[in-house]
Design an enzyme around this catalytic site. Structure first.
Site, PDB file in Angstrom:
ATOM      1  N   ASP A 155       0.862  -1.175   0.000  1.00 28.49           N
ATOM      2  CA  ASP A 155       0.000   0.000   0.000  1.00 28.49           C
ATOM      3  C   ASP A 155       0.906   1.235   0.000  1.00 28.49           C
ATOM      4  O   ASP A 155       2.056   1.173   0.444  1.00 28.49           O
ATOM      5  CB  ASP A 155      -0.887  -0.033   1.248  1.00 28.49           C
ATOM      6  CG  ASP A 155      -1.723   1.220   1.381  1.00 28.49           C
ATOM      7  OD1 ASP A 155      -2.374   1.591   0.400  1.00 28.49           O
ATOM      8  OD2 ASP A 155      -1.702   1.833   2.465  1.00 28.49           O
ATOM      9  N   ASP A 187      -1.623  -0.626   6.102  1.00 29.45           N
ATOM     10  CA  ASP A 187      -1.815  -0.085   7.453  1.00 29.45           C
ATOM     11  C   ASP A 187      -3.225   0.387   7.746  1.00 29.45           C
ATOM     12  O   ASP A 187      -3.522   0.750   8.883  1.00 29.45           O
ATOM     13  CB  ASP A 187      -0.862   1.090   7.683  1.00 29.45           C
ATOM     14  CG  ASP A 187      -1.292   2.334   6.914  1.00 29.45           C
ATOM     15  OD1 ASP A 187      -1.826   2.183   5.792  1.00 29.45           O
ATOM     16  OD2 ASP A 187      -1.105   3.448   7.430  1.00 29.45           O
ATOM     17  N   ASP A 214      -7.168  -1.839   3.914  1.00 30.48           N
ATOM     18  CA  ASP A 214      -6.209  -2.886   3.541  1.00 30.48           C
ATOM     19  C   ASP A 214      -6.528  -4.226   4.193  1.00 30.48           C
ATOM     20  O   ASP A 214      -5.957  -5.250   3.812  1.00 30.48           O
ATOM     21  CB  ASP A 214      -4.782  -2.475   3.953  1.00 30.48           C
ATOM     22  CG  ASP A 214      -4.310  -1.222   3.236  1.00 30.48           C
ATOM     23  OD1 ASP A 214      -4.566  -1.104   2.032  1.00 30.48           O
ATOM     24  OD2 ASP A 214      -3.697  -0.364   3.899  1.00 30.48           O
TER      25      ASP A 214
END
Length: 756
Positions: free
Chosen positions: A449, A648, A652
């Site tokens: 990410d 995080d 996600d």
């Protein structure tokens, strides 16, 4: 050969220094300072030994080899006989079992040494002793060995019998059988020698006995248990070190301004605390006043201190260095990061690795197979062995029972997992379970990410663009009002930027989050929408007039959100998020390690490419909705790739759960950490490099342990059965078999401790 003490008996040569002797008789043992058997429950006769520290009432205990065994309070595992240990380790070491075993060993040794000397001296020095002297010496052997066999080994018989009752015969079943056979034979030979065949009688009508064998086996097993308990104690040292980090008191500031120290257990959420220079921060919280540098290396493994000032979060057990801080407690007790780390590590230590399946399958059949082999050994020597056949058959059958060590097999995997989990926690890497440790080394694709993983995750307000007669302060005020209820990093940046510019956030009602697109609400009688271009299109706000400006900002790596008022575009806000200092070097190291690196982000293509151009990425996938991130992971897996995902945020979590190994940034949300298999406490990608190294070292260590355990039993049992005797004349003494068995388990534990 039997111990008969008579000059007319066949002489026994002094055994060589190797593990084998040329006759069934044995010499006085000289054990090295490393040995162990599988240990393992507190001896009943020493149950009242004092504890080094208090164990809380209601503490759950579990078995290191069988984590499904759980009970309140200490005891022994009904399957393997091993001593249960606390499921969640305590800062205080309960060494009562260690002290009990050590004391029992020294008593057993004091009784056994004279028995061995009495048994071996006539053979070693070719002494001719009279019949009356021989009988006296035999009674002395019996009197000295009886407490060792009947008292010191009592818990072994209990654990061995429990294994039979629970249809899981264990190492203690084998030890108990071997000792009882040797001691029982000797008792019968002492009190009823006439029932034995004539070839076993000496000139005085006496039959050789094995009191020294029985007591030596017990003493050597106790020695191994003592040494193994010491080694096992070191496997939890990492967690105890973490537990010891927390300070015992905190300095609380009362409402009237007075201050006093209170026990840490009395600190509650919302309390205001003072942390003076050189003190440990007592709880997780947020700095409300002051400035200082904080050493967080105890939890993250990173040596550089971190600057902290008003608004920054701090973690309990980290060390305040230079300045004074006023901290408001946010998470205390079991909710603190330190407590969560300890719980997670303890859970990982008790989990089962896939590599352990083979050992479990073998262990299930191991003890019955060894007993059958011992019976076969006895029969073969009795039918085909040299005279005295019964003596040879007995000694070799006992040696087969004693040398087998199922605990070496059973401990091979969990002991390595235990040490690796603790070591990882010290380096800021938390594994959820053993499978994560094993799987991480096989990953070939790492999906990352962007926000909060590759970047700092603390975006800052860069620019405000106002349109259609609205001022910049109006646009920023409405946007900040909408974002006050959001935890998204971009939202926090906008709210913080408004505060810095002195703009008052609007009073928003009817707040509504649109997952992956933005937020809605009402203020000043108007309908407000803040989000990405897709959300603007959905409400009919045309953002094409800003295309050129937006493109320039995105090429610089800025993220742009749009504001519509009553479905008319009112402005845009650009937010920047810097790449973490450690990200380029960490990704370069992972690239050199053979990983394919993919950035997966909900940001637009232009912004994503602006970030990616500074990094060694193989692929960039942008404009991905949160619900679609897991689909991207599934697509990569369908191509045969073993995928790890690092992220995080809440968005996600599905992808982290879908990945072969989900890696959460410890600076992110709780739901991300709950969905992940690995958590990086500091939220630094260099933690993945460390985790991969630890994963490889752990699996290599487990394989070494399994190879040693399988190899030890594959070689030791045939030698104990006497397969070398026709070629070399070598036979393995039961006492040396006990020493070898003890050494096997401690060797496995010592090898695992190298991971520290």
């Amino acid at each position: 050969m039997p111990n008969d003490h008579h000059h007319c008996a066949p002489k026994t040569p002094t055994p060589p220094k190797s593990c084998c002797s040329h006759e069934p008789a044995v010499a006085e043992p000289t054990p090295p300072p490393v040995a162990s058997c599988c240990s393992h429950e507190s001896h009943d006769h020493h149950a009242k030994a004092k504890h080094d520290g208090p164990v809380p009432a209601g503490t759950i205990y579990t078995c290191p080899m069988h984590p499904e065994i759980r009970q309140v309070g200490p005891g022994s595992c009904p399957k393997c006989g091993m001593a249960l240990e606390p499921e969640l380790p305590s800062e205080h070491v309960d060494d009562s079992e260690l002290l009990s075993v050590r004391r029992t060993f020294w008593i057993a040794l004091a009784l056994t040494l004279p028995v061995v000397v009495i048994a071996m001296t006539p053979h070693l020095f070719d002494l001719a002793i009279s019949h009356s002297t021989a009988r006296t010496l035999r009674w002395i052997e019996l009197i000295l060995s009886a407490p060792v066999v009947l008292w010191a080994a009592a818990s072994y018989y209990k654990r061995g019998w429990l294994g039979i009752v629970h249809r899981s015969p264990n190492m203690y079943t084998l030890i108990g059988l071997g000792v009882c056979i040797a001691f029982g034979y000797s008792l019968i030979a002492t009190f009823a020698p006439t029932i034995f065949p004539a070839e076993l009688h000496d000139a005085h009508g006496m039959v050789g006995v094995y009191f020294e064998v029985a007591s030596s086996i017990v003493t050597l097993v106790l020695l191994g248990e003592w040494l193994e308990l010491r080694a096992r104690g070191r496997t939890s040292a990492a967690i105890r070190q973490l537990l010891g980090l927390a300070p015992k008191t905190a300095r609380r500031i009362n409402a009237d301004g007075t201050e006093h120290d209170v026990p840490l257990a009395d600190v509650h959420t919302g309390d205001v605390l003072r942390v003076r220079p050189g003190e440990k921060i007592p709880v997780d919280g947020r700095v409300t006043d002051g400035h200082s540098s904080v050493d967080e290396s105890m939890l993250t493994g990173e040596p550089m201190p971190v600057e902290k000032s008003a608004g920054d979060s701090v973690t309990g057990a980290t060390l305040n260095q230079t300045g004074s801080l006023i901290v408001q407690a946010e998470r205390v007790g079991a909710d603190s990061l330190l407590s969560q780390i300890v719980t997670l590590v303890a859970q990982a230590q008790r989990s089962r690795a896939p590599l352990q399946r083979l050992a479990d399958q073998v262990a299930a059949w191991f003890v019955p197979a060894v007993i059958l082999l011992a019976v076969a050994t006895f029969a073969a020597w009795w039918l085909f062995g040299p005279e005295p056949k019964l003596a040879y058959a007995l000694v070799n059958a006992v040696a087969v029972l004693i040398i087998a060590c199922p605990c070496a097999l059973g401990l091979a995997t969990p002991i390595s997992i235990m040490v690796a989990s603790g070591r990882g926690a010290q380096r800021g890497v938390l594994f959820r379970d053993a499978q994560a440790i094993e799987n991480l080394r096989n990953v070939d694709t790492l999906v990352l990410d962007k926000t909060g993983t590759i970047t700092v995750g603390r975006p800052t307000l860069d620019r405000v663009i106002a349109l259609n007669g609205h001022s910049e302060s109006q646009v920023l005020g409405w946007a900040a009002g909408l974002d006050r209820a959001s935890e998204h990093p971009l939202a926090r940046a906008i709210v913080a930027g408004a505060e810095q510019r002195g703009v008052q956030p609007a009073n928003v009602t009817g707040f509504q989050s649109v997952t992956g697109q933005g937020v809605r609400g009402h203020a000043d009688g108007r309908s407000l929408v803040l989000g990405n271009k897709a959300l603007m299109s959905a409400v009919g706000a045309n953002a094409s007039s800003l295309s050129d400006q937006i493109a320039d900002l995105q090429r610089e790596g800025r993220t742009v959100v749009f504001l519509s008022v009553d479905d008319q575009l009112a402005g845009a806000i650009a937010v920047g998020d810097a790449i973490k200092d450690t990200t380029p070097s960490a990704l370069q190291a992972l690239k050199q390690d053979g990983l394919r690196l993919v950035m997966l982000t909900g940001d637009n293509e232009t912004t994503a490419r602006a970030v990616a151009k500074h990094l060694p990425l193989d692929e960039v996938i942008a404009d991905v909705q949160p619900k679609d991130k897991a689909d991207v992971i599934a697509r990569l897996q369908s191509q045969g790739r073993r995928v790890a995902m690092a992220g995080d945020g809440i968005n996600d979590a599905p992808a982290l759960a879908k990945a072969d190994v989900g890696i959460a940034m410890g600076t992110g949300t709780d739901i991300a950490m709950e969905s992940a298999h690995v958590t990086l406490v500091k939220g630094d990608l260099t933690g993945i490099v460390r985790a991969r190294h630890l994963s490889r070292a752990t699996v290599r260590n487990i394989r070494q342990n399994l190879f040693f355990a399988f190899g030890y039993n594959a070689l030791g049992i045939p030698i104990a059965a006497g397969v070398l005797y026709p070629f070399t004349g070598w036979l393995l003494s039961p006492m040396l078999a006990a020493l070898a068995m003890s050494l096997s388990s401690v060797s496995v534990i010592s090898n695992a401790l190298r991971l520290r």
